[in-house]
Design a protein around this motif. Structure first.
Motif, PDB file in Angstrom:
ATOM      1  N   GLY A  20       0.737  -1.242   0.098  1.00 27.35           N
ATOM      2  CA  GLY A  20       0.245   0.150   0.040  1.00 27.35           C
ATOM      3  C   GLY A  20       0.987   1.334   0.028  1.00 27.35           C
ATOM      4  O   GLY A  20       0.392   2.282  -0.524  1.00 27.35           O
ATOM      5  N   LEU A  21       2.069   1.194   0.655  1.00 29.12           N
ATOM      6  CA  LEU A  21       2.939   2.415   0.465  1.00 29.12           C
ATOM      7  C   LEU A  21       3.638   2.393  -0.586  1.00 29.12           C
ATOM      8  O   LEU A  21       3.777   3.647  -1.094  1.00 29.12           O
ATOM      9  N   TYR A  22       4.335   1.386  -0.982  1.00 28.65           N
ATOM     10  CA  TYR A  22       5.201   1.306  -2.070  1.00 28.65           C
ATOM     11  C   TYR A  22       4.653   1.004  -3.556  1.00 28.65           C
ATOM     12  O   TYR A  22       5.455   1.326  -4.499  1.00 28.65           O
ATOM     13  N   GLY A  23       3.422   0.693  -3.660  1.00 31.58           N
ATOM     14  CA  GLY A  23       2.738   0.322  -5.021  1.00 31.58           C
ATOM     15  C   GLY A  23       3.528  -0.941  -5.586  1.00 31.58           C
ATOM     16  O   GLY A  23       4.368  -1.727  -4.755  1.00 31.58           O
ATOM     17  N   GLU A  24       2.907  -1.541  -6.457  1.00 32.23           N
ATOM     18  CA  GLU A  24       3.314  -2.777  -7.125  1.00 32.23           C
ATOM     19  C   GLU A  24       4.776  -2.986  -7.402  1.00 32.23           C
ATOM     20  O   GLU A  24       5.565  -3.874  -7.033  1.00 32.23           O
ATOM     21  N   LEU A  50      12.864 -14.014  -7.656  1.00 36.27           N
ATOM     22  CA  LEU A  50      12.332 -13.957  -9.022  1.00 36.27           C
ATOM     23  C   LEU A  50      10.896 -13.529  -9.361  1.00 36.27           C
ATOM     24  O   LEU A  50      10.604 -13.165 -10.541  1.00 36.27           O
ATOM     25  N   LEU A  51      10.096 -13.509  -8.368  1.00 35.82           N
ATOM     26  CA  LEU A  51       8.653 -13.129  -8.584  1.00 35.82           C
ATOM     27  C   LEU A  51       8.525 -11.541  -8.691  1.00 35.82           C
ATOM     28  O   LEU A  51       9.109 -10.853  -8.064  1.00 35.82           O
ATOM     29  N   GLU A  52       7.647 -11.365  -9.701  1.00 33.71           N
ATOM     30  CA  GLU A  52       7.409 -10.040 -10.084  1.00 33.71           C
ATOM     31  C   GLU A  52       6.145  -9.169  -9.700  1.00 33.71           C
ATOM     32  O   GLU A  52       6.041  -7.857 -10.022  1.00 33.71           O
ATOM     33  N   THR A  53       5.266 -10.037  -9.060  1.00 33.87           N
ATOM     34  CA  THR A  53       3.921  -9.303  -8.622  1.00 33.87           C
ATOM     35  C   THR A  53       3.622  -9.374  -7.367  1.00 33.87           C
ATOM     36  O   THR A  53       4.047 -10.473  -6.716  1.00 33.87           O
ATOM     37  N   CYS A  54       2.950  -8.832  -6.664  1.00 30.63           N
ATOM     38  CA  CYS A  54       2.298  -8.678  -5.399  1.00 30.63           C
ATOM     39  C   CYS A  54       1.704  -9.979  -5.223  1.00 30.63           C
ATOM     40  O   CYS A  54       1.816 -10.732  -4.105  1.00 30.63           O
TER      41      CYS A  54
END
Length: 346
Positions: free
Chosen positions: A271-275, A305-309
């Motif tokens: 929520g603070l940093y974004g995706e 290695l993961l790229e999404t929340c």
């Protein structure tokens, strides 16, 4: 325990750590037993206040009080202005950084480098106190024992700071020369405590309930501040609180409870940093949480290695669910700290 007129729920503090003690991490530690937490340092340079990094550090939306902000710089007028800037954004306590040993800070004569120039250090303290006093905002000071073994001037600076109106002093039991290496010593902290009437906080190598009790005993300090030991183990504060009150150890958290805490932290973090930034900056917190658990190193390598929340949350959830099949309580973990990361980030 009070800082000026502000009463704290207990005497267990979270140390300010650049790149670590952002608002989500402070909130997590407060939920798990910390009575007080200081923000990452905010620069006194006005030209950087609108940067994304500083705006995030000055964001206290929904933060549990009291809100304490650490400021860093080398110019007294700029530091006073930085104090006012952060008070306008919700700071209820202003902490002066005279303890950071990082080269990129000390090379600009900020942080612990100020301990080499006592007249400038006192000028900054006086200016910040003068800016905060009309708004009834206490000023605190965090410092080291000195610049090096031959220059341990913490007692002298602490006395001057108290005379200038500082409400509390925190001493990390290392010199700047030590960085985060070697062992903290507590004789200097005890000497500072003996010399002052205001509260004194002991910081350095406090990584267990027993160590907290021993440091309080040998220094006479009013509170202890925990830094690296809270990385991946934010419940250390409730463990210390329970031990100081009862003399007994609190049971380790259940695996699924630790999972819930971590997932709540991640939600707040995103929520603070974004995706984009959120996924990347969350990696260190997840890594600290699993580093010493069975299979933790392998999971950390895959998770990085993961790229999404969503994929990060799913991976964390599934990993802890699998661990819960074999362990009801969290296994005993190592308290080894990631020294190099802090040296780079501070």
């Amino acid at each position: 325990m009070k800082i000026g007129h502000i009463e704290l729920p207990n005497s267990l503090f979270v140390a300010p750590m650049a790149g670590v003690t952002d608002r989500p991490f402070r909130q997590l530690c407060k939920r798990l037993g910390a009575g007080y937490a200081v923000s990452e340092m905010v620069t006194s340079r006005r030209d950087l206040w609108n940067s994304l990094k500083t705006s995030r550090r000055a964001n206290h939306d929904g933060e549990v009080e009291p809100i304490s902000v650490q400021i860093a710089g080398t110019d007294a007028a700029m530091m006073a202005e930085a104090a006012a800037y952060n008070i306008d954004r919700g700071a209820q306590i202003i902490d002066i950084n005279m303890g950071c040993p990082a080269k990129k800070v000390c090379n600009k004569w900020a942080g612990s480098a100020l301990m080499q120039d006592e007249p400038l250090a006192l000028e900054i303290v006086e200016a910040v106190v003068a800016a905060c006093a009309p708004r009834n905002v206490p000023v605190t000071l965090k410092m080291r024992t000195g610049w090096c073994d031959a220059e341990r001037n913490a007692v002298r600076i602490a006395r001057a700071a108290e005379s200038a109106g500082v409400a509390m002093v925190t001493v990390h039991g290392r010199t700047r020369e030590q960085g985060y290496k070697g062992f903290a010593e507590y004789d200097t902290i005890a000497a500072v405590k003996a010399a002052l009437r205001i509260p004194v906080v002991a910081n350095g190598d406090i990584d267990s309930p027993e160590k907290a009790r021993e440091v309080l005993r040998v220094t006479g300090a009013d509170a202890v501040m925990v830094g690296r030991a809270a990385q991946g183990r934010p419940w250390i504060f409730r463990e210390i609180a329970h031990f100081l009150e009862t003399g007994e150890h609190l049971s380790a958290p259940e695996v699924l409870q630790a999972k819930r805490w971590l997932l709540e932290h991640l939600e707040d973090h995103y929520g603070l940093y974004g995706e984009y930034a959120g996924v990347r900056t969350a990696r260190k917190h997840i890594g600290w949480a699993v580093r010493a658990l069975p299979g933790g190193e392998a999971f950390r390598a895959e998770m990085n290695l993961l790229e999404t929340c969503d994929s990060q949350v799913r991976a964390v959830s599934e990993w802890f669910d699998a661990l819960a099949v074999t362990h009801k309580l969290l296994p005993v973990t190592s308290d080894a700290a990631n020294d190099s990361y802090l040296e780079q980030q501070a």
